[in-house]
Enzyme design. Structure first.
Site, PDB file in Angstrom:
ATOM      1  N   GLY A  52      20.508  26.397  -6.146  1.00 19.05           N
ATOM      2  CA  GLY A  52      19.773  25.566  -7.341  1.00 19.05           C
ATOM      3  C   GLY A  52      20.682  24.075  -7.274  1.00 19.05           C
ATOM      4  N   GLN A  57      22.846  16.446 -10.931  1.00 18.02           N
ATOM      5  CA  GLN A  57      24.171  16.632 -10.027  1.00 18.02           C
ATOM      6  C   GLN A  57      24.218  15.654  -8.672  1.00 18.02           C
ATOM      7  OE1 GLN A  57      23.067  21.060  -9.807  1.00 18.02           O
ATOM      8  NE2 GLN A  57      25.325  21.204  -9.678  1.00 18.02           N
ATOM      9  N   CYS A  99      28.594  26.978  -9.863  1.00 16.56           N
ATOM     10  CA  CYS A  99      28.069  25.723  -9.951  1.00 16.56           C
ATOM     11  C   CYS A  99      28.407  24.525  -9.021  1.00 16.56           C
ATOM     12  CB  CYS A  99      27.992  24.905 -11.268  1.00 16.56           C
ATOM     13  SG  CYS A  99      26.976  23.456 -11.369  1.00 16.56           S
ATOM     14  N   LEU A 100      27.483  23.989  -8.099  1.00 17.46           N
ATOM     15  CA  LEU A 100      28.122  23.106  -7.079  1.00 17.46           C
ATOM     16  C   LEU A 100      28.817  21.895  -7.903  1.00 17.46           C
ATOM     17  CD1 LEU A 100      24.735  22.758  -5.058  1.00 17.46           C
ATOM     18  CD2 LEU A 100      26.889  24.078  -4.440  1.00 17.46           C
ATOM     19  N   HIS A 141      20.197  28.176 -15.587  1.00 15.38           N
ATOM     20  CA  HIS A 141      21.235  27.355 -15.291  1.00 15.38           C
ATOM     21  C   HIS A 141      20.897  25.829 -14.992  1.00 15.38           C
ATOM     22  CE1 HIS A 141      25.127  26.710 -12.931  1.00 15.38           C
ATOM     23  NE2 HIS A 141      24.471  25.727 -12.549  1.00 15.38           N
ATOM     24  N   GLU A 142      19.749  25.716 -14.298  1.00 12.44           N
ATOM     25  CA  GLU A 142      19.095  24.448 -13.898  1.00 12.44           C
ATOM     26  C   GLU A 142      18.356  23.704 -15.053  1.00 12.44           C
ATOM     27  OE1 GLU A 142      20.180  23.467 -11.252  1.00 12.44           O
ATOM     28  OE2 GLU A 142      20.649  25.281 -10.495  1.00 12.44           O
ATOM     29  N   HIS A 145      21.292  22.298 -17.149  1.00 10.70           N
ATOM     30  CA  HIS A 145      21.982  21.054 -16.470  1.00 10.70           C
ATOM     31  C   HIS A 145      20.922  19.848 -17.238  1.00 10.70           C
ATOM     32  CE1 HIS A 145      24.941  21.402 -13.540  1.00 10.70           C
ATOM     33  NE2 HIS A 145      24.217  22.452 -13.019  1.00 10.70           N
TER      34      HIS A 145
END
Ligand code: NI
Length: 182
Positions: A52, A57, A99-100, A141-142, A145
């Site tokens: 994702g 990000q 998370c990235l 999660h997204e 963000h």
């Protein structure tokens, strides 16, 4: 022979950059530029080995995210979420989440197990989709963000402080970089 232009691979913005903690702006224009960005987001996500990715990000404060829990295995699972809204949550699941933007940190996070999202695709068409397990987690999660919220806001203050302390050390060691400090 036609040649497809190469995707742009964006660097991933790391925790500590203010773009990650701001509320992203809604998308109002659904043009070719948006669709190119969506393709580039998928390729940037795959390059970073994620399932994702939200636009903040990659430093773009817009309400856009891409998800592929199959990681390229099943094209039908490539999901574009423009202006997503969570409209239903049921049940509970608890498992490790990462998370990235917080590479190498993984914590147990409890979230709903069945989640319905309403969003638009790259052409502005509205749809609703319900996901379970990992997909439900990705929707939450997204969408978080896009509201300036990171998964560490769902762990205990103690764990969160520990993570922040470790990151401070990495920053000092020059191993953690961001452009726009909080
Ligand atoms: Ni993330």
């Amino acid at each position: 022979m036609e040649t497809k232009s190469k995707a742009k691979i964006y660097p991933i913005v790391l925790y500590g950059d203010q773009v990650l903690e701001k509320t992203a702006e809604p998308v109002t224009v659904f043009d070719a530029e948006l669709r190119t960005l969506l393709d580039d987001m998928f390729e940037s996500m795959y390059a970073a080995h994620g399932v994702g990715l939200a636009a903040p990000q990659i430093g773009i404060p817009k309400r856009i995210a891409v998800v592929d829990c199959s990681f390229k295995e099943r094209p039908a699972e490539r999901i574009v979420l423009v202006n997503p809204e969570i409209i239903g949550q049921e049940g509970k699941q608890s498992s490790g989440e990462g998370c990235l933007s917080l590479p190498d940190f993984r914590e147990n996070v409890t979230r709903a197990n069945r989640v319905t999202v309403r969003a638009q695709d790259g052409h502005g068409k509205e749809f609703e989709m319900t996901g379970e397990g990992l997909l439900a987690r990705a929707f939450l999660h997204e969408t978080d963000h896009l509201n300036g919220k990171l998964f560490i806001s769902h762990v205990s203050a103690l764990k969160r402080d520990l993570i922040k302390r470790k990151i401070k050390k990495l920053v000092k060691a020059g191993e953690w970089r961001y452009e726009r400090p909080l």
